[in-house]
Design a protein around this motif. Structure first.
Motif, PDB file in Angstrom:
ATOM      1  N   PHE A   1       0.855  -1.192   0.000  1.00  0.00           N
ATOM      2  CA  PHE A   1       0.000   0.000   0.000  1.00  0.00           C
ATOM      3  C   PHE A   1       0.887   1.237   0.000  1.00  0.00           C
ATOM      4  O   PHE A   1       2.082   1.158   0.346  1.00  0.00           O
ATOM      5  CB  PHE A   1      -0.920   0.002   1.229  1.00  0.00           C
ATOM      6  N   PRO A   2       0.342   2.406  -0.362  1.00  0.00           N
ATOM      7  CA  PRO A   2       1.158   3.633  -0.396  1.00  0.00           C
ATOM      8  C   PRO A   2       1.557   4.082   1.009  1.00  0.00           C
ATOM      9  O   PRO A   2       0.787   3.957   1.960  1.00  0.00           O
ATOM     10  CB  PRO A   2       0.223   4.661  -1.049  1.00  0.00           C
ATOM     11  N   ALA A   3       2.766   4.608   1.113  1.00  0.00           N
ATOM     12  CA  ALA A   3       3.246   5.159   2.390  1.00  0.00           C
ATOM     13  C   ALA A   3       2.863   6.629   2.482  1.00  0.00           C
ATOM     14  O   ALA A   3       2.907   7.360   1.497  1.00  0.00           O
ATOM     15  CB  ALA A   3       4.763   5.014   2.490  1.00  0.00           C
ATOM     16  N   SER A   4       2.489   7.046   3.677  1.00  0.00           N
ATOM     17  CA  SER A   4       2.214   8.464   3.922  1.00  0.00           C
ATOM     18  C   SER A   4       3.540   9.211   4.077  1.00  0.00           C
ATOM     19  O   SER A   4       4.607   8.599   4.227  1.00  0.00           O
ATOM     20  CB  SER A   4       1.404   8.615   5.207  1.00  0.00           C
ATOM     21  N   THR A   5       3.476  10.524   4.058  1.00  0.00           N
ATOM     22  CA  THR A   5       4.679  11.332   4.278  1.00  0.00           C
ATOM     23  C   THR A   5       5.273  11.037   5.651  1.00  0.00           C
ATOM     24  O   THR A   5       6.498  10.952   5.809  1.00  0.00           O
ATOM     25  CB  THR A   5       4.348  12.827   4.156  1.00  0.00           C
TER      26      THR A   5
END
Length: 283
Positions: free
Chosen positions: A130-134
């Protein structure tokens, strides 16, 4: 030092450097050349990877996953995984291994109920990537910077907090909803995997995402780093190699099974990606 070596930066840190036996390794590599395929292996604990840049393929339980820049990938204890027969692509990657428990010590100095809660939440993650947050991206960077400091009591406290913060941010990202566009792209990748023996057409793939062929090609290349036709060709060659290595048929059989127009066409495409003729991999 060879020119190839100059293009590979790799650093790993173990318990000796950071004083946390529940983290057997924290590492980072940044390479401008493809690396050898990652062989099948498993870990006692969790492995969490963050792909900073590039694209990378992983295989778990026979299913392929494609990561792009900014993605997180996670395997759980004793899950066998690899990069299949595919090289580890050029790019930058962080990875961390975390043991659920180390002897009588609970992870990161937490109380038993707190440690059990975090481990239970990690085990409960349904998504493979899944995409990583900042915030999660920064958590890896902070840990890396702390690793470079000399050992001290303050460093130990800071690292303990940083490890816990990384897990908490990871759980937030894993719980976030997947966008409609991401779901559709995942369907396209799955469709290709399931129909790899067929003659897959770009317009059919574009329709799965509700896009025109031109927009789909641009979007697909942005997500995978490859045009659709080349991605499909690579997958066909990869599956054909597995077919040959397992003794399921000869070169002509493989060419026909995976939809090549002739054995010569198959051999040319195969050698392009494997640097060897198909007959080299016959069992």
């Amino acid at each position: 030092m060879s020119k190839a070596r100059q293009r590979i930066e790799r650093s790993t840190y173990g318990p000796k450097e950071h004083g946390f036996p529940e983290v057997p390794i924290f590492g980072n590599y940044n390479t401008e050349i493809a690396l050898n395929p990652l062989s099948v292996h498993a870990h006692e604990g969790f492995e969490i990877c963050y792909l900073v840049k590039g694209h990378q393929y992983y295989t778990v339980f026979g299913k392929d996953y494609l990561l792009k820049s900014g993605d997180i990938y996670i395997t759980k204890p004793e899950e066998k995984h690899s990069s299949g027969k595919q090289s580890q692509e050029k790019g930058e990657l962080y990875w961390i291994n975390i043991l659920p428990k180390c002897g009588r010590k609970y992870i990161f100095g937490l109380k038993k109920e707190e440690a059990d809660l975090l481990v239970g939440k990690l085990l409960g993650i349904k998504k493979r990537y899944f995409p990583a947050s900042t915030e999660l991206k920064n958590a890896f960077l902070v840990i890396h910077r702390l690793m470079l400091l000399s050992r001290s009591s303050l460093k130990h406290i800071a690292l303990s907090n940083a490890f816990v913060h990384l897990i908490l941010e990871l759980l937030k990202c894993a719980a976030a909803k997947t966008t409609h566009e991401e779901e559709n792209m995942n369907k396209v990748i799955q469709y290709i995997d399931e129909h790899i023996e067929e003659n897959i057409r770009v317009p059919a793939l574009a329709s799965l995402m509700g896009l025109s062929s031109s927009w789909f090609k641009a979007r697909f290349r942005k997500e995978t780093g490859l045009p659709p036709a080349e991605y499909i060709m690579r997958k066909k060659v990869l599956k054909a190699r597995e077919y040959l290595e397992t003794g399921k048929g000869n070169v002509s059989d493989a060419a026909m099974k995976f939809g090549f127009s002739s054995s010569q066409h198959f051999a040319t495409a195969f050698k392009r990606y494997n640097k060897q003729n198909p007959s080299f991999f016959l069992k």
